[in-house]
Scaffold this motif. Structure first.
Motif, short mmCIF file in Angstrom:
data_model
loop_
_atom_site.label_atom_id
_atom_site.label_comp_id
_atom_site.label_asym_id
_atom_site.label_seq_id
_atom_site.Cartn_x
_atom_site.Cartn_y
_atom_site.Cartn_z
N MET A 171 1.77 28.69 -3.46
CA MET A 171 2.19 27.45 -2.85
C MET A 171 1.29 26.33 -3.37
SD MET A 171 2.68 26.51 1.17
CE MET A 171 1.04 26.64 1.81
N ALA A 172 1.90 25.22 -3.78
CA ALA A 172 1.15 24.07 -4.28
C ALA A 172 0.88 23.10 -3.13
CB ALA A 172 1.95 23.37 -5.37
N TYR A 173 -0.12 22.25 -3.35
CA TYR A 173 -0.43 21.25 -2.32
C TYR A 173 0.73 20.26 -2.20
CZ TYR A 173 -1.76 18.26 -6.25
OH TYR A 173 -1.76 17.53 -7.40
N ASP A 174 0.76 19.55 -1.11
CA ASP A 174 1.82 18.60 -0.77
C ASP A 174 1.69 17.33 -1.62
OD1 ASP A 174 3.46 16.68 0.45
OD2 ASP A 174 3.01 17.38 2.47
N GLU A 175 2.56 17.17 -2.62
CA GLU A 175 2.52 16.02 -3.51
C GLU A 175 2.81 14.71 -2.76
OE1 GLU A 175 1.72 15.48 -6.63
OE2 GLU A 175 1.57 17.49 -7.43
N TYR A 176 3.67 14.78 -1.76
CA TYR A 176 3.98 13.60 -0.97
C TYR A 176 2.73 13.11 -0.22
CZ TYR A 176 6.06 10.57 2.59
OH TYR A 176 6.35 9.51 3.42
N LEU A 177 1.98 14.04 0.35
CA LEU A 177 0.72 13.68 1.00
C LEU A 177 -0.24 13.08 -0.01
CD1 LEU A 177 -1.28 13.54 3.34
CD2 LEU A 177 -1.78 15.97 2.96
N ALA A 178 -0.33 13.65 -1.20
CA ALA A 178 -1.20 13.11 -2.24
C ALA A 178 -0.83 11.67 -2.57
CB ALA A 178 -1.13 13.98 -3.50
N ASP A 179 0.46 11.39 -2.68
CA ASP A 179 0.91 10.03 -2.97
C ASP A 179 0.58 9.09 -1.81
OD1 ASP A 179 1.88 10.76 -5.46
OD2 ASP A 179 3.95 10.99 -4.76
N ARG A 180 0.72 9.56 -0.58
CA ARG A 180 0.39 8.74 0.59
C ARG A 180 -1.10 8.40 0.59
NH1 ARG A 180 1.64 11.80 5.70
NH2 ARG A 180 0.93 9.88 6.69
N ILE A 181 -1.95 9.39 0.27
CA ILE A 181 -3.40 9.15 0.24
C ILE A 181 -3.72 8.14 -0.86
CG2 ILE A 181 -5.65 10.18 -0.26
CD1 ILE A 181 -4.57 12.77 1.08
N ARG A 182 -3.16 8.33 -2.06
CA ARG A 182 -3.42 7.40 -3.16
C ARG A 182 -3.03 5.97 -2.78
NH1 ARG A 182 -0.82 11.61 -6.19
NH2 ARG A 182 -2.41 12.83 -7.29
N LEU A 183 -1.84 5.80 -2.22
CA LEU A 183 -1.36 4.48 -1.83
C LEU A 183 -2.27 3.86 -0.77
CD1 LEU A 183 0.80 2.28 -2.05
CD2 LEU A 183 2.12 3.52 -0.34
N ASN A 184 -2.66 4.66 0.22
CA ASN A 184 -3.52 4.17 1.29
C ASN A 184 -4.88 3.74 0.74
OD1 ASN A 184 -5.28 4.22 3.75
ND2 ASN A 184 -3.38 4.90 4.73
N LEU A 185 -5.45 4.55 -0.14
CA LEU A 185 -6.76 4.21 -0.73
C LEU A 185 -6.65 2.96 -1.60
CD1 LEU A 185 -8.14 7.75 -1.60
CD2 LEU A 185 -8.91 6.24 0.24
N LYS A 186 -5.54 2.81 -2.33
CA LYS A 186 -5.35 1.59 -3.14
C LYS A 186 -5.24 0.37 -2.25
CE LYS A 186 -3.22 3.85 -7.09
NZ LYS A 186 -1.96 4.15 -7.80
#
Length: 123
Positions: A1-16
Motif C-alpha cells: 500500500m502506498a501513502y495517500d497522494e491526496y494527503l501529500a498534495d494537501r500538505i504541500r498546498l498548506n505549507l505553500k
C-alpha cells in the motif's frame, strides 16, 4: 500500500500557503516533509491501522496535551514511543482547518528541533 497522494498534495498546498520553505522525500514507503533541513511532518502507512497517518513533530511541550485527543497516537516504531512525535489518524486531519492546526504546531516547533547529523559518505 502506498501513502495517500491526496494527503501529500494537501500538505504541500498548506505549507505553500504558510510560505514555509520545505522539501519532501520518499522514505520507507511513506513521505517525509523537511523544513530548514529538519523533519517537520510526514505520511506514514500504518499496517495495523490500515491507513495513512499524519506523523507530526510537535515537540515535548505540547506532546502530552495533544496525545489526549482521541485521534492521536504515540509515534511508536520500536516498542518505545518517541516523545514529541505523534501520529494523527485521518479523523484528526479530515478538514483543512484540522490539517492546518497540526502543521502550525510542527512549524512552531521546527526552530527548536535539532537537526539529525548528516550521514558520512562511504568511500
Amino acid at each position: 500500500m502506498a501513502y495517500d497522494e491526496y494527503l501529500a498534495d494537501r500538505i504541500r498546498l498548506n505549507l505553500k500557503e504558510k510560505k514555509a520553505n520545505f522539501t519532501d522525500q520518499k522514505m520507507m514507503g511513506g513521505l517525509l516533509f523537511k523544513m530548514d533541513g529538519k523533519m517537520l511532518c510526514g505520511i506514514h502507512i500504518d499496517k495495523k491501522y490500515g491507513d495513512s497517518l499524519l506523523m507530526a513533530r510537535i515537540g515535548e511541550a505540547v506532546y502530552e496535551k495533544e496525545l489526549k485527543k482521541p485521534y492521536c497516537l504515540p509515534m511508536d516504531f520500536t516498542g518505545r514511543p518517541m516523545k514529541g512525535y505523534i501520529f494523527v489518524t485521518p479523523e484528526g486531519f479530515d478538514s483543512e482547518d484540522d490539517l492546518s492546526y497540526w502543521l502550525d504546531l510542527c512549524i512552531a516547533f521546527n526552530p527548536l528541533a535539532k537537526a539529525s547529523k548528516p550521514k558520512k559518505k562511504k568511500s
